[in-house]
Design a protein around this motif. Structure first.
Motif, PDB file in Angstrom:
ATOM      1  N   VAL A  22       0.856  -1.191   0.000  1.00  0.00           N
ATOM      2  CA  VAL A  22       0.000   0.000   0.000  1.00  0.00           C
ATOM      3  C   VAL A  22       0.887   1.234   0.000  1.00  0.00           C
ATOM      4  N   ARG A  23       0.465   2.265  -0.735  1.00  0.00           N
ATOM      5  CA  ARG A  23       1.217   3.519  -0.788  1.00  0.00           C
ATOM      6  C   ARG A  23       0.389   4.629  -0.154  1.00  0.00           C
ATOM      7  N   TYR A  24       0.969   5.255   0.880  1.00  0.00           N
ATOM      8  CA  TYR A  24       0.366   6.396   1.556  1.00  0.00           C
ATOM      9  C   TYR A  24       1.262   7.603   1.299  1.00  0.00           C
ATOM     10  N   ALA A  25       0.786   8.542   0.504  1.00  0.00           N
ATOM     11  CA  ALA A  25       1.549   9.755   0.176  1.00  0.00           C
ATOM     12  C   ALA A  25       2.960   9.374  -0.284  1.00  0.00           C
ATOM     13  N   ASP A  26       3.973   9.626   0.554  1.00  0.00           N
ATOM     14  CA  ASP A  26       5.359   9.342   0.160  1.00  0.00           C
ATOM     15  C   ASP A  26       5.896   8.049   0.781  1.00  0.00           C
ATOM     16  N   ARG A  27       5.025   7.267   1.439  1.00  0.00           N
ATOM     17  CA  ARG A  27       5.440   6.020   2.077  1.00  0.00           C
ATOM     18  C   ARG A  27       4.836   4.812   1.381  1.00  0.00           C
ATOM     19  N   THR A  28       5.597   3.742   1.322  1.00  0.00           N
ATOM     20  CA  THR A  28       5.102   2.474   0.811  1.00  0.00           C
ATOM     21  C   THR A  28       5.240   1.438   1.918  1.00  0.00           C
ATOM     22  N   VAL A  29       4.143   0.741   2.189  1.00  0.00           N
ATOM     23  CA  VAL A  29       4.132  -0.272   3.244  1.00  0.00           C
ATOM     24  C   VAL A  29       3.756  -1.609   2.621  1.00  0.00           C
ATOM     25  N   THR A  30       4.550  -2.633   2.899  1.00  0.00           N
ATOM     26  CA  THR A  30       4.239  -3.982   2.458  1.00  0.00           C
ATOM     27  C   THR A  30       3.918  -4.818   3.682  1.00  0.00           C
ATOM     28  N   TYR A  31       2.691  -5.311   3.738  1.00  0.00           N
ATOM     29  CA  TYR A  31       2.237  -6.130   4.859  1.00  0.00           C
ATOM     30  C   TYR A  31       2.603  -7.583   4.610  1.00  0.00           C
ATOM     31  N   GLN A  32       2.743  -8.350   5.683  1.00  0.00           N
ATOM     32  CA  GLN A  32       3.120  -9.756   5.561  1.00  0.00           C
ATOM     33  C   GLN A  32       1.932 -10.644   5.255  1.00  0.00           C
TER      34      GLN A  32
END
Length: 72
Positions: A22-32
């Motif tokens: 998932v991309r939030y503004a300038d951050r990208t988070v990858t969930y397990q």
């Protein structure tokens, strides 16, 4: 951390699509896992609900039960 409605909507969309990144503004988070995403979504919604002024907090009741006579 204060969450936004947009962040919640993005995470809901990712869960519905089965996408773990998932991309939030300038951050990208990858969930397990999908489970981790649902836990995060629940936390986000809880924190958003707590920010609503005048809304009472939910109460949690825990009941304990002991069977037997209690004598050892």
């Amino acid at each position: 951390m204060a969450f936004t409605n947009e962040q919640i909507a993005v995470l809901e969309g990712a869960i519905a699509s089965g996408i773990l990144t998932v991309r939030y503004a300038d951050r990208t988070v990858t969930y397990q896992s999908l489970k981790e995403m649902r836990i995060t979504l629940r936390q986000m919604r809880g924190e958003m609900a707590a920010q609503v002024p005048g809304r009472p907090r939910a109460r949690r009741t825990i009941r304990l039960y002991q069977s037997g006579s209690g004598n050892v």
